[in-house]
Design a protein around this motif. Structure first.
Motif: not given
Length: 385
Positions: A70-77, A189-196, A296-303
């Motif tokens: 992962p290579s992350t960028t920042w977003g809003p809370a 769909a392996e949505d890692y925003d829901r990785d729980f 928030a942290y954002l990434s493309a791989n994984p999305a």
């Protein structure tokens, strides 16, 4: 956070296809579920891990997102999808286990390792915790420690939870998984925003001994048993430890909370950093303390679009480690408001320096509520004492 890119059109069809292929999956727009072990399979799963002096436990290696950098960028809370909510930990329900003398950080009895076999037949493990529930039988971990990211819609095999795991020891018994619950977006769909994930486990078994028997005695025995490659047969003497939450307690759960609360994570980091340095062994649990940033942290791989992050040099093996707020050293209980999903090397120096978690919101609570409603029962067969 209603993010269902797969609802409607081709992605929905792909998700339904995956569901049909498993033959037993159930899913809605919010949650998906699959059985992990039937009752007899649960006994076999425990036997798989403790056979030959727990050889499989000793062979197991950390399961982590090895293919991800992962290579992350920042977003809003992160944005709550409703009012803050919580489920109280075990002390509010009268099931708190005895605790020892408080130290600066007293490790909770609820944490442990989940062991499983991935789609390539490799013995792996992640971190996890017992969660308070109506039937005292729920474990919380990462979605990728239950559903194999390399095989969409497939659950891991031989799935068990060992609370209090320490250097090969199973002090509170072994709890075989019964039913897995995760967000539909991760299952399909392996949505890692829901990785729980939340997993119902059967009542635990503690293996107290073994006896070599004949082939006929082996075949007729319905408890924990195993055979070796040289034709020897063994059956185990076991005792029922009871429901998980009655033995070790259960952490609370919180959602739609402010991201920047003081947080402790508990888990079993073990894998090396990308540069090969290996500061942890995974033999015993560790903790990390911090305050996640209000972004928030954002990434493309994984999305990912909305992870929260905390500074840490932890490595894989800590996948699934609970993030706890309002942790009390005396009761060893708090509120799980996240769980380790990804490991990030922010400055690209070859060492992980950030752990991230999905933001727990009302949809996390909705998945938990499915697991909360399911009883499990015991895995003991009639020939087990």
């Amino acid at each position: 956070m209603q993010r269902f890119p797969f609802v409607g059109g081709a992605m929905l069809a792909a998700g339904l296809l995956a569901t049909c292929l498993t033959g037993t999956a159930r899913a809605t727009d919010t949650w998906a579920s699959d059985p992990l072990n039937g009752n007899g399979d649960a006994v076999s799963a425990i036997g798989f891990w403790i056979a030959n002096g727990s050889a499989a436990l000793k062979r197991a290696v950390p399961f982590g997102p090895e293919t991800y950098t992962p290579s992350t960028t920042w977003g809003p809370a992160p944005t709550p999808d409703g009012a803050p909510g919580s489920v109280a930990p075990a002390d509010a329900a009268g099931t708190v286990p005895a605790s020892g003398t408080s130290v600066p950080i007293t490790l909770p009895k609820t944490i442990g390792k989940v062991f499983f076999v991935d789609n390539q037949g490799r013995e792996r493990w992640c971190s996890a915790t017992s969660i308070q529930s109506a039937h005292r039988n729920v474990v919380a971990t990462s979605g990728h420690c239950v559903y194999d990211p390399a095989a969409t819609g497939q659950v891991m095999a031989e799935w068990v939870f060992i609370p209090g795991y320490f250097d090969g020891k199973t002090p509170y018994g072994i709890y075989a998984g019964k039913q897995a619950w995760t967000h539909a977006a991760f299952d399909a769909a392996e949505d890692y925003d829901r990785d729980f994930a939340f997993v119902n486990v059967y009542g635990g078994l503690r293996v107290t001994g073994k006896t070599q028997v004949t082939a006929a005695e082996y075949e007729s025995f319905t408890g924990v048993k195993w055979t070796t490659g040289d034709g020897r047969y063994y059956i185990a003497t076991s005792e029922n430890t009871g429901r998980l939450g009655d033995v070790v307690g259960g952490q609370g759960l919180a959602w739609n909370q402010p991201a920047e609360q003081v947080t402790l994570a508990f888990g079993y980091p073990a894998a090396p950093h990308p540069n090969g340095i290996k500061p942890y062994t995974g033999a015993s649990p560790k903790y990390v303390y911090g305050r996640p940033a209000n972004r928030a942290y954002l990434s493309a791989n994984p999305a990912i679009d909305e992870h929260i992050g905390m500074l840490s040099n932890w490595t894989p093996g800590a996948d699934g480690s609970p993030w706890m707020t309002r942790y009390d050293n005396t009761t060893r209980l708090g509120y799980v408001s996240g769980g380790v999903s990804l490991f990030v090397d922010q400055d690209r120096d070859g060492g992980f320096d950030l752990i991230t978690s999905p933001y727990f919101d009302g949809e996390t609570a909705a998945v938990y509520q499915q697991a909360d409603a399911v009883p499990s029962g015991s895995v003991l067969g009639p020939n087990v004492s």
